[in-house]
Design an enzyme around this catalytic site. Sequence first.
Site, PDB file in Angstrom:
ATOM      1  CD  GLN A   1      -2.626  -1.029   2.754  1.00  0.00           C
ATOM      2  OE1 GLN A   1      -3.620  -0.674   3.029  1.00  0.00           O
ATOM      3  NE2 GLN A   1      -2.167  -1.884   3.726  1.00  0.00           N
TER       4      GLN A   1
ATOM      5  CG  HIS B   1      -2.689   2.578  -2.032  1.00  0.00           C
ATOM      6  ND1 HIS B   1      -2.690   2.462  -0.598  1.00  0.00           N
ATOM      7  CD2 HIS B   1      -4.004   1.831  -2.429  1.00  0.00           C
ATOM      8  CE1 HIS B   1      -3.898   1.435  -0.443  1.00  0.00           C
ATOM      9  NE2 HIS B   1      -4.426   1.438  -1.435  1.00  0.00           N
TER      10      HIS B   1
ATOM     11  N   GLY C   1       2.656  -4.546   8.945  1.00  0.00           N
ATOM     12  CA  GLY C   1       2.559  -2.938   9.017  1.00  0.00           C
ATOM     13  C   GLY C   1       1.678  -2.245   8.586  1.00  0.00           C
ATOM     14  CB  THR C   2      -1.291  -2.758   6.817  1.00  0.00           C
ATOM     15  OG1 THR C   2      -2.560  -1.960   6.503  1.00  0.00           O
ATOM     16  CG2 THR C   2      -1.637  -4.287   6.836  1.00  0.00           C
ATOM     17  CB  SER C   3      -4.172   0.288  10.459  1.00  0.00           C
ATOM     18  OG  SER C   3      -4.494   1.073   9.110  1.00  0.00           O
TER      19      SER C   3
HETATM   20  C1  BV8 Z   1     -11.659   2.833  -3.705  1.00  0.00           C
HETATM   21  C2  BV8 Z   1      -2.011   6.983  -1.334  1.00  0.00           C
HETATM   22  C3  BV8 Z   1     -13.606   2.346  -5.082  1.00  0.00           C
HETATM   23  C4  BV8 Z   1      -2.710   8.329  -1.166  1.00  0.00           C
HETATM   24  C5  BV8 Z   1      -3.744   5.900  -0.153  1.00  0.00           C
HETATM   25  C6  BV8 Z   1     -16.025   3.332   4.540  1.00  0.00           C
HETATM   26  C7  BV8 Z   1     -15.564   2.106   4.908  1.00  0.00           C
HETATM   27  C8  BV8 Z   1     -14.606   1.248   4.460  1.00  0.00           C
HETATM   28  C9  BV8 Z   1     -14.144   1.983   2.950  1.00  0.00           C
HETATM   29  C10 BV8 Z   1     -14.255   3.091   2.630  1.00  0.00           C
HETATM   30  C11 BV8 Z   1     -15.412   3.980   3.263  1.00  0.00           C
HETATM   31  N1  BV8 Z   1     -15.495   5.156   2.759  1.00  0.00           N
HETATM   32  C12 BV8 Z   1     -14.513   5.192   1.690  1.00  0.00           C
HETATM   33  C13 BV8 Z   1     -13.997   3.884   1.499  1.00  0.00           C
HETATM   34  C14 BV8 Z   1     -13.217   3.532   0.786  1.00  0.00           C
HETATM   35  C15 BV8 Z   1     -11.652   4.108   1.021  1.00  0.00           C
HETATM   36  C16 BV8 Z   1     -11.289   3.703   2.526  1.00  0.00           C
HETATM   37  O1  BV8 Z   1     -10.931   2.326   2.674  1.00  0.00           O
HETATM   38  N2  BV8 Z   1     -11.311   4.517   3.509  1.00  0.00           N
HETATM   39  C17 BV8 Z   1     -10.827   4.084   4.709  1.00  0.00           C
HETATM   40  C18 BV8 Z   1     -10.095   5.445   5.223  1.00  0.00           C
HETATM   41  C19 BV8 Z   1     -12.106   3.905   5.496  1.00  0.00           C
HETATM   42  N3  BV8 Z   1     -10.629   3.484   0.130  1.00  0.00           N
HETATM   43  C20 BV8 Z   1     -10.657   4.206  -1.316  1.00  0.00           C
HETATM   44  O2  BV8 Z   1     -11.306   5.178  -1.219  1.00  0.00           O
HETATM   45  C21 BV8 Z   1      -9.801   3.533  -2.119  1.00  0.00           C
HETATM   46  N4  BV8 Z   1     -10.536   3.458  -3.479  1.00  0.00           N
HETATM   47  O3  BV8 Z   1     -12.328   2.302  -2.587  1.00  0.00           O
HETATM   48  O4  BV8 Z   1     -12.154   3.036  -4.906  1.00  0.00           O
HETATM   49  C22 BV8 Z   1     -14.531   3.811  -4.794  1.00  0.00           C
HETATM   50  C23 BV8 Z   1     -14.499   4.479  -5.850  1.00  0.00           C
HETATM   51  C24 BV8 Z   1     -15.308   5.508  -5.779  1.00  0.00           C
HETATM   52  C25 BV8 Z   1     -15.886   5.991  -4.581  1.00  0.00           C
HETATM   53  C26 BV8 Z   1     -15.805   4.983  -3.604  1.00  0.00           C
HETATM   54  C27 BV8 Z   1     -14.980   4.063  -3.508  1.00  0.00           C
HETATM   55  C28 BV8 Z   1      -8.476   4.055  -2.488  1.00  0.00           C
HETATM   56  C29 BV8 Z   1      -7.509   3.972  -1.256  1.00  0.00           C
HETATM   57  C30 BV8 Z   1      -6.101   4.342  -1.424  1.00  0.00           C
HETATM   58  C31 BV8 Z   1      -6.009   5.645  -0.796  1.00  0.00           C
HETATM   59  N5  BV8 Z   1      -4.609   5.946  -1.150  1.00  0.00           N
HETATM   60  N6  BV8 Z   1      -2.328   6.212   0.077  1.00  0.00           N
HETATM   61  C32 BV8 Z   1      -1.775   9.386  -0.754  1.00  0.00           C
HETATM   62  O5  BV8 Z   1      -0.951   9.157   0.152  1.00  0.00           O
HETATM   63  O6  BV8 Z   1      -1.690  10.388  -1.495  1.00  0.00           O
HETATM   64  S1  BV8 Z   1      -4.020   4.933   1.593  1.00  0.00           S
HETATM   65  C33 BV8 Z   1      -2.989   5.476   2.529  1.00  0.00           C
HETATM   66  O7  BV8 Z   1      -3.389   5.146   3.834  1.00  0.00           O
HETATM   67  C34 BV8 Z   1      -1.685   4.634   2.440  1.00  0.00           C
HETATM   68  O8  BV8 Z   1      -1.203   4.279   1.249  1.00  0.00           O
HETATM   69  C35 BV8 Z   1      -2.069   3.412   3.479  1.00  0.00           C
HETATM   70  O9  BV8 Z   1      -2.825   2.419   2.357  1.00  0.00           O
HETATM   71  C36 BV8 Z   1      -3.451   3.878   4.211  1.00  0.00           C
HETATM   72  C37 BV8 Z   1      -2.899   3.896   5.633  1.00  0.00           C
HETATM   73  O10 BV8 Z   1      -3.040   2.181   5.816  1.00  0.00           O
HETATM   74  P1  BV8 Z   1      -1.530   1.387   6.358  1.00  0.00           P
HETATM   75  O11 BV8 Z   1      -0.567   1.503   5.287  1.00  0.00           O
HETATM   76  O12 BV8 Z   1      -2.112   0.539   7.248  1.00  0.00           O
HETATM   77  O13 BV8 Z   1      -1.148   2.992   7.480  1.00  0.00           O
HETATM   78  P2  BV8 Z   1      -1.531   3.102   8.900  1.00  0.00           P
HETATM   79  O14 BV8 Z   1      -0.681   4.431   9.438  1.00  0.00           O
HETATM   80  O15 BV8 Z   1      -2.968   3.063   8.891  1.00  0.00           O
HETATM   81  O16 BV8 Z   1      -1.056   1.939   9.716  1.00  0.00           O
HETATM   82  C38 BV8 Z   1       0.370   1.612  10.195  1.00  0.00           C
HETATM   83  C39 BV8 Z   1       0.331   0.191  10.747  1.00  0.00           C
HETATM   84  O17 BV8 Z   1       1.750  -0.057  11.026  1.00  0.00           O
HETATM   85  C40 BV8 Z   1      -0.367   0.342  12.251  1.00  0.00           C
HETATM   86  O18 BV8 Z   1      -1.222  -0.743  12.314  1.00  0.00           O
HETATM   87  C41 BV8 Z   1       0.864   0.406  12.907  1.00  0.00           C
HETATM   88  O19 BV8 Z   1       0.744  -0.344  14.429  1.00  0.00           O
HETATM   89  C42 BV8 Z   1       2.072  -0.360  12.315  1.00  0.00           C
HETATM   90  N7  BV8 Z   1       3.210  -0.147  12.448  1.00  0.00           N
HETATM   91  C43 BV8 Z   1       3.865   1.170  12.833  1.00  0.00           C
HETATM   92  N8  BV8 Z   1       5.334   0.877  13.120  1.00  0.00           N
HETATM   93  C44 BV8 Z   1       5.645  -0.322  13.026  1.00  0.00           C
HETATM   94  C45 BV8 Z   1       4.319  -0.617  12.528  1.00  0.00           C
HETATM   95  N9  BV8 Z   1       4.415  -2.147  12.383  1.00  0.00           N
HETATM   96  C46 BV8 Z   1       5.466  -2.866  12.315  1.00  0.00           C
HETATM   97  N10 BV8 Z   1       6.654  -2.352  12.616  1.00  0.00           N
HETATM   98  C47 BV8 Z   1       6.639  -1.098  12.846  1.00  0.00           C
HETATM   99  N11 BV8 Z   1       8.027  -0.368  13.243  1.00  0.00           N
END
Ligand code: BV8
Length: 252
Positions: A111, A129, A197-199
């Site tokens: 991601q 992404h 490493g993903t939530s």
């Molecule tokens: C889509 C690039 C169809 C952008 C990114 C309601 C419910 C469900 C889904 C949705 C909803 N409303 C809207 C949606 C869909 C939406 C979505 O899922 N929203 C979420 C917030 C609810 N998804 C989309 O829109 C996707 N497209 O669905 O298309 C569509 C079409 C039209 C209309 C509707 C739908 C597109 C999703 C892609 C978005 N782009 N990135 C940019 O940066 O400019 S996403 C961005 O956030 C990241 O790329 C990443 O994917 C995401 C965050 O996730 P993580 O990578 O998991 O990062 P996070 O910080 O959350 O977690 C880090 C983890 O690591 C934690 O668990 C932490 O404990 C752990 N960690 C930390 N340090 C360490 C570690 N682990 C190990 N070692 C360590 N040292």
Amino acid sequence: MHNPIDPELPEDDLDRAAAIVRQARRVAVLTGAGVSAESGVPTFRGATGLWEGQAVTDVATPTAFARDPALVWRFHNALRAHMKVAAPNPGHLALAALERRFGNRFTLATQNIDGLHQAAGSRNVLELHGRLSRVRCAACTYVADRPGEDLPDLPRCPECGAMLRPDVVWFEEMLPHGVWREAYKAAEGCDCFLVVGTSALVFPAAGLIEVAGSARARILEFNLERTAASSRVDLGLYGPSGQTLPDLMRRL
Ligand code: BV8
Ligand code: ZN
């Protein structure tokens, strides 16, 4: 903490995880921002992380770009600045080593948009992404990989003068079709799935975990803490992935 999967696996979680990977025929991996955290790249914190007091889900969107492209570019240029100085960490290197061990029976879907898996030597990386170093024109077919470059506040297309945008998938945008299909197939066809490493809160990427589970793959989670996916995994290795992944590789 793990679900007792089968008694004959070794007691120690890391040994159990190594036994599962060793027995695997096909391995698929999904990584998120956590795998790059030890490289100094900020995580998204469930994509509800704040940036300049705004939710990322309000900034990384086509709507925000249409309304205020300078704000969206400020967000992405700040991320680009982080990525300019980020280097792969031992977690990235361990995943590149795992790919060398399994060859074409290994698929890594990320991601992340930081390119650190490729910098660590991973060859077959599915960027769900997109890639932040790449920019593309909002109006013509111009696309270019421009890593490490400080872009202007409102970069213009050298071909047609229209506004450039980061070549990443914003919220409410579709994932690149071919990449998504390949990742889906890899999750469906694997018997061992690593979630690193993903939530597991952003879809459809997080849906790959369910796909792997329905295909009866053994799922291992590498994270600092339990996540939305934890109830779906067979075994969790909790700690920094820059340590737990190399530990796993040493036990293989
Ligand atoms: C889509 C690039 C169809 C952008 C990114 C309601 C419910 C469900 C889904 C949705 C909803 N409303 C809207 C949606 C869909 C939406 C979505 O899922 N929203 C979420 C917030 C609810 N998804 C989309 O829109 C996707 N497209 O669905 O298309 C569509 C079409 C039209 C209309 C509707 C739908 C597109 C999703 C892609 C978005 N782009 N990135 C940019 O940066 O400019 S996403 C961005 O956030 C990241 O790329 C990443 O994917 C995401 C965050 O996730 P993580 O990578 O998991 O990062 P996070 O910080 O959350 O977690 C880090 C983890 O690591 C934690 O668990 C932490 O404990 C752990 N960690 C930390 N340090 C360490 C570690 N682990 C190990 N070692 C360590 N040292
Ligand atoms: Zn153009």
